[in-house]
Design a protein around this motif. Structure first.
Motif, PDB file in Angstrom:
ATOM      1  N   ILE A 196     -78.451  56.984  60.159  1.00 15.07           N
ATOM      2  CA  ILE A 196     -77.629  57.686  59.164  1.00 15.07           C
ATOM      3  C   ILE A 196     -76.745  58.721  59.853  1.00 15.07           C
ATOM      4  CG2 ILE A 196     -77.677  59.218  57.154  1.00 15.07           C
ATOM      5  CD1 ILE A 196     -80.387  57.890  56.427  1.00 15.07           C
ATOM      6  N   ASP A 197     -77.331  59.471  60.776  1.00 13.36           N
ATOM      7  CA  ASP A 197     -76.581  60.513  61.481  1.00 13.36           C
ATOM      8  C   ASP A 197     -75.456  59.919  62.317  1.00 13.36           C
ATOM      9  OD1 ASP A 197     -76.160  63.252  62.246  1.00 13.36           O
ATOM     10  OD2 ASP A 197     -77.030  62.771  64.191  1.00 13.36           O
ATOM     11  N   THR A 198     -75.696  58.754  62.916  1.00 12.51           N
ATOM     12  CA  THR A 198     -74.660  58.088  63.712  1.00 12.51           C
ATOM     13  C   THR A 198     -73.442  57.764  62.856  1.00 12.51           C
ATOM     14  OG1 THR A 198     -76.279  57.123  65.222  1.00 12.51           O
ATOM     15  CG2 THR A 198     -74.122  56.057  65.115  1.00 12.51           C
ATOM     16  N   LYS A 199     -73.681  57.273  61.644  1.00 12.56           N
ATOM     17  CA  LYS A 199     -72.573  56.949  60.750  1.00 12.56           C
ATOM     18  C   LYS A 199     -71.846  58.202  60.292  1.00 12.56           C
ATOM     19  CE  LYS A 199     -69.908  54.230  58.572  1.00 12.56           C
ATOM     20  NZ  LYS A 199     -69.000  53.338  59.333  1.00 12.56           N
ATOM     21  N   ALA A 204     -67.024  61.712  60.782  1.00 12.54           N
ATOM     22  CA  ALA A 204     -66.477  63.017  61.159  1.00 12.54           C
ATOM     23  C   ALA A 204     -65.501  62.878  62.328  1.00 12.54           C
ATOM     24  CB  ALA A 204     -67.606  63.980  61.510  1.00 12.54           C
ATOM     25  N   LYS A 205     -65.846  62.012  63.277  1.00 15.99           N
ATOM     26  CA  LYS A 205     -64.980  61.818  64.436  1.00 15.99           C
ATOM     27  C   LYS A 205     -63.640  61.204  64.051  1.00 15.99           C
ATOM     28  CE  LYS A 205     -64.973  59.910  69.126  1.00 15.99           C
ATOM     29  NZ  LYS A 205     -65.713  59.083  70.115  1.00 15.99           N
ATOM     30  N   VAL A 378     -62.212  53.019  57.044  1.00 18.52           N
ATOM     31  CA  VAL A 378     -62.362  54.345  56.442  1.00 18.52           C
ATOM     32  C   VAL A 378     -62.005  55.394  57.487  1.00 18.52           C
ATOM     33  CG1 VAL A 378     -63.944  55.982  55.378  1.00 18.52           C
ATOM     34  CG2 VAL A 378     -64.151  53.541  54.871  1.00 18.52           C
ATOM     35  N   ILE A 379     -60.957  56.150  57.236  1.00 18.70           N
ATOM     36  CA  ILE A 379     -60.514  57.221  58.110  1.00 18.70           C
ATOM     37  C   ILE A 379     -60.515  58.518  57.302  1.00 18.70           C
ATOM     38  CG2 ILE A 379     -58.647  58.120  59.540  1.00 18.70           C
ATOM     39  CD1 ILE A 379     -59.839  55.625  60.707  1.00 18.70           C
ATOM     40  N   VAL A 380     -61.187  59.533  57.799  1.00 20.58           N
ATOM     41  CA  VAL A 380     -61.244  60.818  57.112  1.00 20.58           C
ATOM     42  C   VAL A 380     -59.977  61.605  57.426  1.00 20.58           C
ATOM     43  CG1 VAL A 380     -62.485  63.014  56.926  1.00 20.58           C
ATOM     44  CG2 VAL A 380     -63.757  60.876  57.137  1.00 20.58           C
ATOM     45  N   ASN A 382     -59.109  64.372  55.192  1.00 20.41           N
ATOM     46  CA  ASN A 382     -59.204  65.595  54.407  1.00 20.41           C
ATOM     47  C   ASN A 382     -60.121  66.595  55.113  1.00 20.41           C
ATOM     48  OD1 ASN A 382     -60.292  67.451  52.282  1.00 20.41           O
ATOM     49  ND2 ASN A 382     -58.930  66.259  50.990  1.00 20.41           N
ATOM     50  N   ALA A 383     -59.631  67.843  55.292  1.00 22.62           N
ATOM     51  CA  ALA A 383     -60.415  68.869  55.987  1.00 22.62           C
ATOM     52  C   ALA A 383     -61.694  69.206  55.226  1.00 22.62           C
ATOM     53  CB  ALA A 383     -59.572  70.124  56.182  1.00 22.62           C
ATOM     54  N   ARG A 384     -61.652  69.130  53.904  1.00 15.63           N
ATOM     55  CA  ARG A 384     -62.846  69.411  53.102  1.00 15.63           C
ATOM     56  C   ARG A 384     -63.928  68.377  53.368  1.00 15.63           C
ATOM     57  NH1 ARG A 384     -65.231  68.190  48.301  1.00 15.63           N
ATOM     58  NH2 ARG A 384     -63.758  66.510  47.860  1.00 15.63           N
ATOM     59  N   HIS A 385     -63.532  67.121  53.479  1.00 15.64           N
ATOM     60  CA  HIS A 385     -64.480  66.059  53.783  1.00 15.64           C
ATOM     61  C   HIS A 385     -65.071  66.251  55.180  1.00 15.64           C
ATOM     62  CE1 HIS A 385     -62.050  63.260  50.873  1.00 15.64           C
ATOM     63  NE2 HIS A 385     -62.513  64.351  50.295  1.00 15.64           N
ATOM     64  N   TYR A 386     -64.212  66.610  56.132  1.00 14.47           N
ATOM     65  CA  TYR A 386     -64.669  66.829  57.504  1.00 14.47           C
ATOM     66  C   TYR A 386     -65.687  67.960  57.562  1.00 14.47           C
ATOM     67  CZ  TYR A 386     -64.533  68.255  62.406  1.00 14.47           C
ATOM     68  OH  TYR A 386     -64.884  68.618  63.684  1.00 14.47           O
ATOM     69  N   ASP A 387     -65.417  69.031  56.834  1.00 16.84           N
ATOM     70  CA  ASP A 387     -66.339  70.165  56.803  1.00 16.84           C
ATOM     71  C   ASP A 387     -67.694  69.744  56.244  1.00 16.84           C
ATOM     72  OD1 ASP A 387     -67.040  73.109  56.769  1.00 16.84           O
ATOM     73  OD2 ASP A 387     -67.148  72.695  54.620  1.00 16.84           O
ATOM     74  N   ALA A 388     -67.684  68.978  55.155  1.00 20.51           N
ATOM     75  CA  ALA A 388     -68.943  68.515  54.554  1.00 20.51           C
ATOM     76  C   ALA A 388     -69.703  67.593  55.510  1.00 20.51           C
ATOM     77  CB  ALA A 388     -68.665  67.806  53.233  1.00 20.51           C
ATOM     78  N   LEU A 389     -68.979  66.715  56.210  1.00 22.10           N
ATOM     79  CA  LEU A 389     -69.626  65.798  57.143  1.00 22.10           C
ATOM     80  C   LEU A 389     -70.250  66.538  58.321  1.00 22.10           C
ATOM     81  CD1 LEU A 389     -66.937  62.976  57.128  1.00 22.10           C
ATOM     82  CD2 LEU A 389     -69.309  62.699  56.371  1.00 22.10           C
TER      83      LEU A 389
END
Length: 462
Positions: A196-199, A204-205, A378-380, A382-389
């Motif tokens: 799970i953490d790898t995904k 995030a990357k 799937v490419i992130v 959004n900064a909000r999504h990155y922060d949550a991840l």
């Protein structure tokens, strides 16, 4: 949220304009100013007629599209008025709607209602804004993927795995006094948590790529004075953006503009030439050159003669930290001799005449290392999504530490047993992970879901 709202959905001044209405009273209010009563109109139908004011004056001939709840953008009773794009007509129709019971919609209120009515989650709602702001193929593709639920689907898969992990730990908590029940051992739990953490880390990357796609990839054009940096910028932009002169030190500040290469935006920055100077203004420009290099993802180092050892050293230092492209300019003037650059690719061009510019553009695109995007990627962005991840990753790190931690017990100074971290502490970090990931889509994890998952996947008491 009980109000019926209206707003212009198109830019004014065009041939046509659209006014959107949403809310329980949409069709009743619209029927008061429309030449037909559409209160009982069938869903997904279009009606021709006229907008009429109180004095029975025809304002415009229009088409009215009817959308019934919950099958509309907002999930509410909705309608769209297609009229002529005159500013006067649009404002007059809005005025009549407000006089008959509507109010002006707040910014983003239609999409907010769509989210609150379950038509989309938060990540999809944010994708609407990204789709509107898309400036190239890549930004459009990533926004469409998010709007279709790409991120939501990935998070849903992670959520199922996290619920499974949480359920196993909840079983330990609730039934740990039953010695005859067996649970998954800690190594299995740790392996599941690690996957799970790898995904989560992969998502995030992808933010780095997402930001590059969304903001444009910064490319600094650097080199000594009078090597043709401004000429190259103008050639790449196909425009006379920068002043070109044979006088050394003409460019004294950074000049920036963008171009699109294979669907990706690149931000090119022309910089002041690097040299020793006593001119204070030029020195400021050179300092800004180094600042541009620091911010750039790709650096084009332009030369027109064999570089000095000092220049080679700077190139090698840059190559260790940036995507560096060495470009030899003025091949139409230079003598036909090779350079002795070691381990650094060299592209030969004529910025003035455009020779081999397509080779340079290809090298720039390859240096950006943008992955080939498919509709399902799937490419992130959004900064909000990155922060949550990143916060979810931190919680999962504590989960992994908890699942692998041991405490030695001593008897007469001899270790003879181990005690793993209590499952309630690990379960708390798992709940925090679930809650943090739920922030992205606006979902919520409830104890009933965990309980339901236990009964679904385990036969307790059978």
């Amino acid at each position: 949220m009980n109000d019926t709202i209206c707003a212009i959905a198109t830019a004014t001044g065009g041939a046509l304009g659209i006014i959107r209405i949403s809310g329980e009273q949409s069709l009743e209010i619209l029927s008061r100013i429309f030449s037909k009563n559409i209160t009982h109109a069938k869903p997904n139908t279009i009606h021709y007629g006229h907008i009429i004011d109180k004095s029975s004056t025809i304002i415009d001939e229009v088409l009215v599209s009817v959308f019934r709840a919950p099958h509309s953008y907002t999930g509410e009773e909705s309608a769209e008025i297609s009229c002529h794009g005159s500013r006067y007509i649009l404002n007059k129709v809005l005025e009549l709607l407000i006089q008959n019971g509507c109010r002006m919609a707040e910014p983003g209120e239609y999409t907010m209602r769509a989210y609150l009515n379950g038509k989309m989650d938060l990540s999809q709602a944010e994708a609407v804004a990204d789709l509107i702001a898309a400036t190239n193929k890549a930004t459009h593709q990533t926004a469409m993927s998010q709007l279709r639920g790409g991120i939501s689907t990935e998070l849903s898969r992670l959520r199922e795995q996290l619920l499974k992990l949480t359920s196993l730990l909840e079983l330990e908590l609730d039934f740990s006094d039953h010695e005859d029940l067996e649970f998954a051992d800690r190594s299995e739990l740790k392996e599941l948590a690690k996957n799970i953490d790898t995904k989560v880390k992969q998502l995030a990357k992808s933010f780095e790529t997402g930001q590059a796609i969304k903001q444009g990839i910064p490319v600094a054009i650097v080199g000594k004075t009078n090597v043709g940096k401004s000429t190259l910028l103008n050639r790449l932009l196909n425009d006379d953006r920068a002043i070109v002169s044979d006088i050394h030190g003409t460019t004294r500040d950074t000049i920036e503009d963008t171009i699109d290469l294979q669907g990706v935006t690149f931000r090119f920055i022309d910089t002041a030439g690097i040299r020793q100077t006593s001119d204070q203004v030029e020195q400021i420009g050179i300092e800004r050159t180094y600042a541009a290099i620091d911010k750039a993802r790709i650096v084009i180092w332009l030369i027109d003669e064999e570089p000095s050892q000092e220049e080679l050293s700077k190139m090698q230092l840059l190559a260790d930290n940036k995507q560096l492209i060495i470009v030899r300019n003025k091949i139409d003037k230079a003598e036909n001799k090779s350079f002795t650059l070691v381990k650094i690719p060299l592209i030969e061009i004529s910025a003035k005449h455009g020779d081999h510019i397509t080779d340079l553009e290809r090298a720039i695109y390859e240096a950006a290392d943008i992955p080939t995007l498919n509709a399902t990627d799937v490419i992130v962005t959004n900064a909000r999504h990155y922060d949550a991840l990143t916060r979810a990753h931190a919680h999962l790190q504590r989960v992994l530490e908890g699942l692998g931690a041991t405490t030695l017990h001593f008897s007469n100074l001899t270790p003879h047993s181990t005690l793993l971290t209590p499952p309630d502490l690990v379960a708390e970090d798992l709940r925090l992970t679930l809650d943090t990931l739920a922030e992205i889509t606006g979902g919520e994890i409830t104890p009933n879901e965990v309980l339901g998952n236990i009964f679904k996947n385990f036969c307790v008491g059978k």
